[in-house]
Design a protein around this motif. Structure first.
Motif, PDB file in Angstrom:
ATOM      1  N   MET A 147       0.875  -1.174   0.000  1.00 46.45           N
ATOM      2  CA  MET A 147       0.000   0.000   0.000  1.00 46.45           C
ATOM      3  C   MET A 147       0.914   1.227   0.000  1.00 46.45           C
ATOM      4  O   MET A 147       1.563   1.529   1.009  1.00 46.45           O
ATOM      5  CB  MET A 147      -0.904   0.006   1.222  1.00 46.45           C
ATOM      6  CG  MET A 147      -1.896  -1.138   1.262  1.00 46.45           C
ATOM      7  SD  MET A 147      -2.873  -1.136   2.791  1.00 46.45           S
ATOM      8  CE  MET A 147      -4.112   0.095   2.367  1.00 46.45           C
ATOM      9  N   LEU A 148       0.962   1.926  -1.131  1.00 50.21           N
ATOM     10  CA  LEU A 148       1.819   3.093  -1.278  1.00 50.21           C
ATOM     11  C   LEU A 148       1.268   4.284  -0.503  1.00 50.21           C
ATOM     12  O   LEU A 148       0.055   4.524  -0.495  1.00 50.21           O
ATOM     13  CB  LEU A 148       1.932   3.480  -2.756  1.00 50.21           C
ATOM     14  CG  LEU A 148       2.461   2.427  -3.711  1.00 50.21           C
ATOM     15  CD1 LEU A 148       2.359   2.921  -5.155  1.00 50.21           C
ATOM     16  CD2 LEU A 148       3.892   2.050  -3.358  1.00 50.21           C
ATOM     17  N   ALA A 149       2.160   5.036   0.115  1.00 53.56           N
ATOM     18  CA  ALA A 149       1.795   6.235   0.878  1.00 53.56           C
ATOM     19  C   ALA A 149       2.289   7.464   0.116  1.00 53.56           C
ATOM     20  O   ALA A 149       3.450   7.851   0.226  1.00 53.56           O
ATOM     21  CB  ALA A 149       2.411   6.169   2.270  1.00 53.56           C
ATOM     22  N   ASP A 150       1.417   8.071  -0.651  1.00 54.07           N
ATOM     23  CA  ASP A 150       1.757   9.244  -1.460  1.00 54.07           C
ATOM     24  C   ASP A 150       1.438  10.510  -0.660  1.00 54.07           C
ATOM     25  O   ASP A 150       0.645  11.353  -1.093  1.00 54.07           O
ATOM     26  CB  ASP A 150       0.989   9.189  -2.782  1.00 54.07           C
ATOM     27  CG  ASP A 150       1.407  10.252  -3.776  1.00 54.07           C
ATOM     28  OD1 ASP A 150       2.514  10.809  -3.639  1.00 54.07           O
ATOM     29  OD2 ASP A 150       0.609  10.536  -4.691  1.00 54.07           O
ATOM     30  N   ILE A 151       2.050  10.636   0.513  1.00 63.12           N
ATOM     31  CA  ILE A 151       1.678  11.723   1.434  1.00 63.12           C
ATOM     32  C   ILE A 151       2.042  13.108   0.902  1.00 63.12           C
ATOM     33  O   ILE A 151       1.368  14.080   1.232  1.00 63.12           O
ATOM     34  CB  ILE A 151       2.251  11.514   2.856  1.00 63.12           C
ATOM     35  CG1 ILE A 151       3.768  11.381   2.828  1.00 63.12           C
ATOM     36  CG2 ILE A 151       1.613  10.320   3.520  1.00 63.12           C
ATOM     37  CD1 ILE A 151       4.397  11.318   4.201  1.00 63.12           C
ATOM     38  N   ASN A 152       3.074  13.217   0.081  1.00 64.71           N
ATOM     39  CA  ASN A 152       3.396  14.513  -0.524  1.00 64.71           C
ATOM     40  C   ASN A 152       2.563  14.778  -1.773  1.00 64.71           C
ATOM     41  O   ASN A 152       2.653  15.851  -2.358  1.00 64.71           O
ATOM     42  CB  ASN A 152       4.885  14.597  -0.860  1.00 64.71           C
ATOM     43  CG  ASN A 152       5.739  14.634   0.380  1.00 64.71           C
ATOM     44  OD1 ASN A 152       5.330  15.155   1.422  1.00 64.71           O
ATOM     45  ND2 ASN A 152       6.931  14.071   0.304  1.00 64.71           N
ATOM     46  N   LYS A 153       1.824  13.773  -2.196  1.00 62.35           N
ATOM     47  CA  LYS A 153       0.892  13.852  -3.326  1.00 62.35           C
ATOM     48  C   LYS A 153       1.591  14.066  -4.666  1.00 62.35           C
ATOM     49  O   LYS A 153       0.965  14.438  -5.648  1.00 62.35           O
ATOM     50  CB  LYS A 153      -0.157  14.936  -3.081  1.00 62.35           C
ATOM     51  CG  LYS A 153      -0.902  14.739  -1.776  1.00 62.35           C
ATOM     52  CD  LYS A 153      -1.860  15.846  -1.471  1.00 62.35           C
ATOM     53  CE  LYS A 153      -2.479  15.583  -0.095  1.00 62.35           C
ATOM     54  NZ  LYS A 153      -3.434  16.573   0.282  1.00 62.35           N
ATOM     55  N   ASP A 154       2.893  13.805  -4.714  1.00 66.95           N
ATOM     56  CA  ASP A 154       3.643  14.018  -5.951  1.00 66.95           C
ATOM     57  C   ASP A 154       3.194  13.084  -7.070  1.00 66.95           C
ATOM     58  O   ASP A 154       2.958  13.521  -8.193  1.00 66.95           O
ATOM     59  CB  ASP A 154       5.145  13.851  -5.712  1.00 66.95           C
ATOM     60  CG  ASP A 154       5.720  14.926  -4.809  1.00 66.95           C
ATOM     61  OD1 ASP A 154       5.138  16.035  -4.745  1.00 66.95           O
ATOM     62  OD2 ASP A 154       6.738  14.660  -4.150  1.00 66.95           O
ATOM     63  N   LEU A 155       3.075  11.789  -6.761  1.00 67.23           N
ATOM     64  CA  LEU A 155       2.671  10.838  -7.791  1.00 67.23           C
ATOM     65  C   LEU A 155       1.239  11.094  -8.226  1.00 67.23           C
ATOM     66  O   LEU A 155       0.942  11.131  -9.429  1.00 67.23           O
ATOM     67  CB  LEU A 155       2.852   9.393  -7.310  1.00 67.23           C
ATOM     68  CG  LEU A 155       2.506   8.301  -8.308  1.00 67.23           C
ATOM     69  CD1 LEU A 155       3.300   8.445  -9.615  1.00 67.23           C
ATOM     70  CD2 LEU A 155       2.740   6.924  -7.692  1.00 67.23           C
ATOM     71  N   SER A 156       0.341  11.299  -7.285  1.00 64.88           N
ATOM     72  CA  SER A 156      -1.062  11.585  -7.622  1.00 64.88           C
ATOM     73  C   SER A 156      -1.174  12.846  -8.474  1.00 64.88           C
ATOM     74  O   SER A 156      -1.943  12.896  -9.438  1.00 64.88           O
ATOM     75  CB  SER A 156      -1.901  11.742  -6.354  1.00 64.88           C
ATOM     76  OG  SER A 156      -1.907  10.558  -5.604  1.00 64.88           O
TER      77      SER A 156
END
Length: 179
Positions: A101-110
């Motif tokens: 489960m990836l954590a894209d907390i900086n939202k860079d990938l999204s």
């Protein structure tokens, strides 16, 4: 939003991979972690919600079939790896997930994928990425509507034939031949 034919962005994210103990709970996952494999990367809006765990379980139930097709499944949201861990411990259907489960907390990938909504959370988006890193399938549903993991697997099967596949084609059926 990135779509079919676009290169999937490079990424390096923390991921929750286990709930056994904190020493083994997290790993760093990048686009190089599964070099030479297909990727099924699916994003969901938030942990501790209602539709999301049904989809995650749906992909988990089919994980062995994705693996049989040399495809690594990755789930992701903008929640942290610690929130993922807490949710997995709390929700019985998520305890034994066979994929990170990836954590894209900086939202860079999204953000690079173009799937952040107005609230700054990931849309319900799915991408099939070929071994060369090219998006071959992109699928987004409204936040209130769960996706169909079986359909994603069907599309993967069709893409891997490198043939023309008619509507509702299933693995093992004839493909279309140009006369």
């Amino acid at each position: 939003m990135l779509t079919v034919g676009d290169k999937f962005p490079a990424f390096k994210l923390k991921a929750t991979v286990s709930i056994e103990n904190l020493d083994k709970a997290f790993a760093e996952i990048s686009n190089d972690s599964y070099k030479g494999k297909w990727l099924c990367v699916f994003f969901y809006p938030k942990d501790f919600t209602f539709v999301c765990p049904t989809e995650i379980k749906g992909f988990a139930d089919l994980n062995a079939q994705f693996a049989d097709r040399d495809c690594q499944v990755l789930a992701g949201s903008t929640d942290s790896e610690f929130v993922h861990l807490a949710w997995r411990k709390d929700h019985k259907d998520l305890r034994d997930l066979p994929f990170p489960m990836l954590a894209d907390i900086n939202k860079d990938l999204s953000r690079e994928l173009g799937i952040l909504d107005a609230e700054g959370v990931a849309k319900r988006a799915t991408f099939l990425v070929d071994p060369q890193g090219v998006i071959r399938f992109a699928y987004v549903t409204d936040g209130s509507v769960g996706r169909n993991p079986q359909e994603v697997l069907r599309v993967l099967d069709a893409l891997q034939t490198d043939e023309l596949c008619p509507c509702n084609w299933q693995q093992g059926e004839a493909t279309l031949k140009v006369a």
